[in-house]
Design an enzyme around this catalytic site. Sequence first.
Site, PDB file in Angstrom:
ATOM      1  N   ARG A   1       0.818  -1.216   0.000  1.00  0.00           N
ATOM      2  CA  ARG A   1       0.000   0.000   0.000  1.00  0.00           C
ATOM      3  C   ARG A   1       0.853   1.268   0.000  1.00  0.00           C
ATOM      4  NH1 ARG A   1      -2.827  -3.335   3.739  1.00  0.00           N
ATOM      5  NH2 ARG A   1      -4.983  -3.799   3.152  1.00  0.00           N
ATOM      6  N   ILE A   2       1.854   1.304   0.901  1.00  0.00           N
ATOM      7  CA  ILE A   2       2.679   2.506   0.998  1.00  0.00           C
ATOM      8  C   ILE A   2       3.542   2.660  -0.246  1.00  0.00           C
ATOM      9  CG2 ILE A   2       4.497   3.667   2.292  1.00  0.00           C
ATOM     10  CD1 ILE A   2       3.426   2.273   4.813  1.00  0.00           C
TER      11      ILE A   2
ATOM     12  N   ALA B   1      10.903   2.740   6.806  1.00  0.00           N
ATOM     13  CA  ALA B   1      10.422   1.435   7.262  1.00  0.00           C
ATOM     14  C   ALA B   1      10.976   1.094   8.645  1.00  0.00           C
ATOM     15  CB  ALA B   1      10.790   0.375   6.230  1.00  0.00           C
TER      16      ALA B   1
ATOM     17  N   ASP C   1      13.651   8.035   8.379  1.00  0.00           N
ATOM     18  CA  ASP C   1      12.715   8.352   9.464  1.00  0.00           C
ATOM     19  C   ASP C   1      12.896   7.386  10.623  1.00  0.00           C
ATOM     20  OD1 ASP C   1      10.493   9.841  10.546  1.00  0.00           O
ATOM     21  OD2 ASP C   1       9.197   8.133  10.101  1.00  0.00           O
TER      22      ASP C   1
ATOM     23  N   GLU D   1      16.652   3.118  17.967  1.00  0.00           N
ATOM     24  CA  GLU D   1      15.909   4.347  18.235  1.00  0.00           C
ATOM     25  C   GLU D   1      15.717   4.619  19.720  1.00  0.00           C
ATOM     26  OE1 GLU D   1      12.228   4.233  16.142  1.00  0.00           O
ATOM     27  OE2 GLU D   1      13.180   3.895  14.199  1.00  0.00           O
TER      28      GLU D   1
ATOM     29  N   HIS E   1      11.077   9.038  13.537  1.00  0.00           N
ATOM     30  CA  HIS E   1      10.025   8.050  13.297  1.00  0.00           C
ATOM     31  C   HIS E   1       8.640   8.706  13.361  1.00  0.00           C
ATOM     32  CE1 HIS E   1       9.349   3.423  13.538  1.00  0.00           C
ATOM     33  NE2 HIS E   1       8.468   4.010  12.732  1.00  0.00           N
TER      34      HIS E   1
ATOM     35  N   ALA F   1       3.947   8.295  10.615  1.00  0.00           N
ATOM     36  CA  ALA F   1       2.493   8.221  10.815  1.00  0.00           C
ATOM     37  C   ALA F   1       1.962   9.371  11.658  1.00  0.00           C
ATOM     38  CB  ALA F   1       2.123   6.898  11.472  1.00  0.00           C
TER      39      ALA F   1
END
Length: 313
Positions: free
Chosen positions: A149-150, A229, A254, A259, A286, A289
């Site tokens: 989808r992405i 990702a 991102d 992290e 990150h 979204a």
Amino acid sequence: MKCLIIDVVSPAIAEELGKYMEVDTKILPTQEELAGMIGDYEVLIMRVDPAINKTILDAAKKLKVIGVCSVGLNHVDMDTAKANGVQVFNAPGLNGNAVAELTISKMLDMSRHTIPACNDVKINKNWDKYKFVGRELRGKTLGVLGFGRIGQRVGELARAFLMDVVAYDPYLPAEVFEQQHAKSMTIEEVLKVSDFVTIHMPLTPETKDLFNAKSIAGMKDDAVVLNMARGGIVNEKDMYEALKAGKIGGYASDVMENELAGGGLTEDAGFDSPLFECDNFIVSPHLGAQTSDASRDIGAHIINKVKEALDLK
């Protein structure tokens, strides 16, 4: 019945589930903290941190549902969850446009040097347009690794810039590539021909360190890698060496491999990497979204899934 929310998610989730149960919030507990408190809850709402391991799931004696407000599930021990009768729901596709737009944003930033140019003006007080000669996206080749989808949305947006799109995804039939006006290729072929390569694959043993010294060597010297990702897909040491040596044009990410090392987002924890030395590296924390639109859509989806699973009327 009780619900525990452990990340910043749509406020609609707490508001709606609060009609049926007590809702508590503890933002980003450690694995040890979560294991110590999860035993009181039937519902867990989270995103990607901390990883839900067997210790946590075995301590979750009452847990019935985990609502994951993101796409990937590699951070949840799905085998143990299934064995313990815990239903796990994610939100596939609902942050797709947000991540795709961020990918295009980073392509433009890398192509036009907008971030170093901004810093040169604001920090160095320089006004010198001749230092930042960029290139257009028009006519360039975008390689998409992971054409779900992405990836497909990124390809769609890229075509609006008159880019050529090539893609790798072994799980898709040929007609999908045809419908999306993309040419299907192997990973090696994608890396060889692309001016920009964008990653939209899950982190698995097969994709771990997919971008390493060897694979980077097969790319154009001015190619740019984009990673929205998971950090572990790119070997950051090899990427650092390639950037410093001019073996690749740039890396825009991102995500990073560690992290949450050293405390992550909590208690003003710091974060550092050798990649930060590289002028042709840009990064964001990150936030793929992190749009109000995606949060709203994901929240509504997770609410419906939890209510369905628990038969809440």
